[in-house]
Design an enzyme around this catalytic site. Structure first.
Site, PDB file in Angstrom:
ATOM      1  N   GLY A 140      37.611  40.810  42.624  1.00 17.08           N
ATOM      2  CA  GLY A 140      37.682  39.561  41.886  1.00 17.08           C
ATOM      3  C   GLY A 140      37.062  39.657  40.504  1.00 17.08           C
TER       4      GLY A 140
ATOM      5  CG  HIS B 259      38.793  35.846  43.784  1.00 17.44           C
ATOM      6  ND1 HIS B 259      37.739  35.562  42.959  1.00 17.44           N
ATOM      7  CD2 HIS B 259      38.275  36.581  44.799  1.00 17.44           C
ATOM      8  CE1 HIS B 259      36.621  36.077  43.446  1.00 17.44           C
ATOM      9  NE2 HIS B 259      36.927  36.715  44.565  1.00 17.44           N
ATOM     10  CG  ASP B 260      38.676  33.617  39.913  1.00 17.29           C
ATOM     11  OD1 ASP B 260      39.142  32.547  39.472  1.00 17.29           O
ATOM     12  OD2 ASP B 260      38.073  33.688  41.001  1.00 17.29           O
TER      13      ASP B 260
END
Length: 255
Positions: A137, A119-120
């Protein structure tokens, strides 16, 4: 163009010429650009935007909820540019509201089999991730980055443009632009000279980068002293990019 066994939500937006293989599932809030080919047994969950000519192979999972335990179902996004290739079993997750709210990927990247993008993450253009590379992430990648197979990258790490990691590397710090690293834990092993020559860097730029690398890694200087000398001695955009990538480090650079 769309196999009769594929399940496509009515709210998904696919360009007219997108191909979708058997048993693929495409959810709502998914947008897929022209000329894309989605293979069999692929799952794409939104909100996700895939650019033109995206190629996804079987059993990949794109735009799924992230694995961050803080994630509580917020409508975060995955956004990808054009001409990306996602091979078998790769997993690319959406962002979290604790960060930018989206995973952002540029164009012309190759994600080989079983690559994971957490994520991100922010990934530039023309990168190559070999088999089973794992990005935690919040990882940031520049352009033309190459990561060898079975490498693992700690969350919040940064890679500068044209950096390269050898296979099996364990990466817990930041990698400056143009630098080649390898090992567990990863260590710097010079410039990515082969990559720079293949991409048409001038002899003047490569020579200046080699001197700049020595100032950071071979002269026993502090980072601040090395950066000051680089900027005093060189005025090329390549050396400035090298220096700026070091300044941008938040975890310390790999030595």
């Amino acid at each position: 163009m769309i196999h009769p066994t594929a399940l496509i939500d009515p709210e998904a937006r696919l360009a007219d010429d997108v191909e979708v293989g058997p048993f693929t599932v495409i959810g709502p809030d998914v947008e897929i650009g022209a000329g894309s080919r989605i293979g069999p047994h692929v799952v794409i969950k939104g909100p996700t935007v895939l650019g033109a000519r995206t190629r996804i192979f079987q059993f990949a999972s794109v735009g799924e909820d992230c694995q961050d335990k803080k994630y509580a179902g917020e409508p975060t996004r995955l956004v990808m540019g054009d001409d990306n290739v996602i091979r078998e079993g790769a997993t690319l997750h959406r962002g979290t509201v604790q960060d930018r709210g989206e995973t952002l990927i540029g164009s012309r990247n190759l994600f080989m089999a079983y690559v994971h993008v957490g994520h991100d993450c922010v990934i530039g253009n023309d990168c190559i991730f070999a088999n089973q590379v794992t990005l935690a992430g919040h990882v940031s990648m520049g352009d033309f980055v190459i990561i060898g197979g079975l490498s693992a990258i700690h969350q919040f790490c940064r890679f500068g443009d044209h950096a390269m990691a050898g296979g099996g590397s364990i990466i817990t710090k930041d990698t400056p632009a143009y630098v080649m690293i390898n090992g567990n834990p990863a260590q710097a092993h010079g410039l990515n000279l082969v990559g720079l020559k293949r991409r048409g860097f001038s002899k003047e730029a490569i020579r200046a980068l080699s001197e700049a690398y020595k100032l950071v890694y071979r002269q026993g200087l502090t980072t601040e002293q090395a950066l000051a000398q680089i900027r005093a001695r060189f005025s090329l955009p390549e050396t400035e990019r090298f220096a700026a990538s070091i300044e941008a480090s938040t975890r310390g650079i790999i030595r």
